[in-house]
Design an enzyme around this catalytic site. Structure first.
Site, PDB file in Angstrom:
ATOM      1  N   HIS A  25      23.921  33.612  83.224  1.00 26.26           N
ATOM      2  CA  HIS A  25      23.256  34.025  84.462  1.00 26.26           C
ATOM      3  C   HIS A  25      24.161  33.771  85.676  1.00 26.26           C
ATOM      4  O   HIS A  25      24.379  34.674  86.501  1.00 26.26           O
ATOM      5  CB  HIS A  25      21.946  33.249  84.627  1.00 26.26           C
ATOM      6  CG  HIS A  25      21.201  33.578  85.880  1.00 26.26           C
ATOM      7  ND1 HIS A  25      20.248  34.570  85.937  1.00 26.26           N
ATOM      8  CD2 HIS A  25      21.274  33.051  87.138  1.00 26.26           C
ATOM      9  CE1 HIS A  25      19.774  34.645  87.170  1.00 26.26           C
ATOM     10  NE2 HIS A  25      20.369  33.735  87.920  1.00 26.26           N
ATOM     11  N   GLU A  26      24.672  32.565  85.773  1.00 24.41           N
ATOM     12  CA  GLU A  26      25.512  32.228  86.925  1.00 24.41           C
ATOM     13  C   GLU A  26      26.849  32.964  86.889  1.00 24.41           C
ATOM     14  O   GLU A  26      27.401  33.304  87.940  1.00 24.41           O
ATOM     15  CB  GLU A  26      25.745  30.710  86.983  1.00 24.41           C
ATOM     16  CG  GLU A  26      24.484  29.872  87.167  1.00 24.41           C
ATOM     17  CD  GLU A  26      23.697  30.238  88.416  1.00 24.41           C
ATOM     18  OE1 GLU A  26      24.288  30.771  89.376  1.00 24.41           O
ATOM     19  OE2 GLU A  26      22.465  30.002  88.427  1.00 24.41           O
ATOM     20  N   HIS A  28      26.510  36.247  88.668  1.00 20.50           N
ATOM     21  CA  HIS A  28      26.685  36.112  90.123  1.00 20.50           C
ATOM     22  C   HIS A  28      28.167  35.924  90.470  1.00 20.50           C
ATOM     23  O   HIS A  28      28.697  36.567  91.378  1.00 20.50           O
ATOM     24  CB  HIS A  28      25.912  34.877  90.633  1.00 20.50           C
ATOM     25  CG  HIS A  28      24.420  35.006  90.555  1.00 20.50           C
ATOM     26  ND1 HIS A  28      23.737  36.097  91.046  1.00 20.50           N
ATOM     27  CD2 HIS A  28      23.477  34.157  90.059  1.00 20.50           C
ATOM     28  CE1 HIS A  28      22.436  35.911  90.856  1.00 20.50           C
ATOM     29  NE2 HIS A  28      22.257  34.746  90.259  1.00 20.50           N
TER      30      HIS A  28
END
Length: 457
Positions: free
Chosen positions: A22-23, A26
């Site tokens: 997920h990170e 980003h």
């Protein structure tokens, strides 16, 4: 204790994978948009390990493995030198900011597709949803068949028990459901499916409590299970069964003079007699023996004390005709992964809507303890099932992060889309109020989830 350690380790591994992906979503898009990234962290709190790359980004692993974050250069929270202003997140175009924020949830959906791809490429050995009848007076009692296979729910094919469970969960709060079944004829060793039939099952009086029963049994279905014999097959170390002298292959005959007819009756007698000495008559190598059996005790979530002895019975093999191996080639596995991810996304979204509308009780929410148990159980079954668990939670994480609460990615996206339409940034005052409301809502739901978990301990 071993179960706790195994569940915890599985949970940390699963969560670390999900958070990292997920990170990284980003992070990767931020780098492509020219944003300077200060830190990429897995976990919170004290830093256990860190490394700085050539771009000056610190990659860290912290002590509390319950999340992570990507810290970017942003003039709203720090003083930015003029020569670095173009690298600040808040100075990028609104569409670049939207891309950076959306990349996290998108990465979770891509992870789910990849996990499902490997799962279906390796192959999943599962069982067909075969029923051995329906309980009278239950929602499914309109089906007047003894043996049958559930083939579809509202036209959606269900090839195994997992698929059936997911489709039935999606029907919570609905007025009715269409079930397509194939009656089964059993003659000696022959098992033959008859032509399919479709029934409309009313769900108006359907009551489902996940703490007490499975979703299948709550509808009144009686799942097929191989015959269970009153013969000892596995005996746990240092268990009541072992201390009593029960050996493998012993046949269980009576308890306190009461004849045993089936395994369910034996289990009920054991559970109803915690710490009580029982006289168990067995047959061993054609000789009858009487043993003194004292069940151990454990307290359930509702405060009841239940007996157990650590004994597993001999069970017939599952018929090959009732088994299914879900394995696909490369292209089909990719398509199956995409379809499964979409299906789970729809289910998660509809579940959230039903929680808001009251069609689904908040008692069904699960927190970190529930997820840890799920991770441990799936890891017990093997790598393929752990992949399925990773995919399931990854989809949930992606959808949850898209909820339009200001503390989540979805809330930021709402602000940025408003800015894209109006040409003006949402005022800091409105954002501050939104963050407070969002935090309150999120903390409330997390508190309910954790309390639900504690009730299951």
């Amino acid at each position: 204790m071993l179960d706790f350690l195994w569940n915890t380790a599985s949970f940390i591994i699963a969560l670390s994978i999900l958070v990292a992906i997920h990170e990284y979503g980003h992070f990767w898009v931020a780098r492509r948009c020219g944003v300077k990234v200060h830190r990429f962290s897995l976990g919170f709190g004290k830093v256990l390990f860190k490394k700085i790359d050539k771009h000056g980004t610190e990659f860290a692993v912290a002590a509390i493995p319950l999340g992570g974050y990507v810290k970017m250069l942003d003039s709203r929270v720090e003083e930015v030198p003029e020569e670095l202003a173009e690298f600040a997140f808040n100075n990028k175009t609104v569409w670049q900011r939207i891309a950076i924020v959306a990349a996290g949830p998108i990465a979770n959906f891509l992870l789910a597709i990849v996990a499902f791809f490997f799962m279906y490429s390796i192959g999943v050995n599962s069982a067909k949803p075969i029923m051995n009848g329906v309980k009278e007076g239950s929602p499914a009692s309109v089906i007047k068949q003894q043996w049958f296979e559930v083939e579809a729910v509202n036209g959606q094919p269900v090839h195994d028990w997992e698929a059936l469970n997911l489709e039935l969960v999606a029907q919570i709060g609905e007025p009715s459901v269409e079930l397509t079944i194939a009656p089964i004829l059993r003659s000696n060793s022959q098992i033959v499916n008859e032509p399919s039939q479709t029934y409309t099952v009313s769900l108006q009086k359907w009551l489902f409590d996940p703490k007490k029963q499975s979703i299948v049994s709550s509808l009144g279905f009686i799942p097929y299970s191989p015959k269970v014999h009153l013969i000892a097959a596995n005996i746990s170390e240092d268990s009541a069964a072992q201390r009593s002298g029960i050996l493998k292959s012993d046949k269980l005959l009576t308890i306190n003079g009461q004849a045993l007819d089936d395994w369910a009756q034996f289990v009920e007698l054991i559970q109803n007699n915690p710490n009580n000495s029982l006289q168990l008559q067995i047959e061993r190598q054609a000789e009858s023996k009487t043993l003194t059996l004292t069940p151990d005790s454990r307290e359930l979530a509702d405060g009841m004390v239940q007996g157990f002895i650590g004994l597993a019975p001999q069970v017939d093999d599952y018929p090959e005709q009732f088994r299914v191996n879900l394995q696909y080639g490369v292209v089909d596995a990719v398509l199956k992964g995409i379809d499964k991810t979409w299906q789970l996304s729809e289910l998660t979204f509809s579940t959230l809507v039903k929680l808001v509308t009251g069609d689904l009780s908040v008692k069904n929410l699960s927190g970190p303890i529930g997820i840890a148990k799920g991770a441990g159980m799936s890891a017990d079954y093997g790598f393929v099932y752990f992949l399925g668990f990773i995919a399931l939670i990854s989809v949930n994480l992606g959808i949850m992060n898209l909820i339009p609460l200001p503390v989540l990615d979805g809330g930021h996206l709402v602000y940025y889309f408003i800015e894209a339409v109006t040409g003006k940034e949402v005022s800091e005052r409105v954002q501050e109020i939104g963050f407070k409301i969002g935090a309150a809502v999120l903390v409330t739901f997390m508190s309910i989830a954790v309390l639900n978990d504690l009730n299951l301990l």
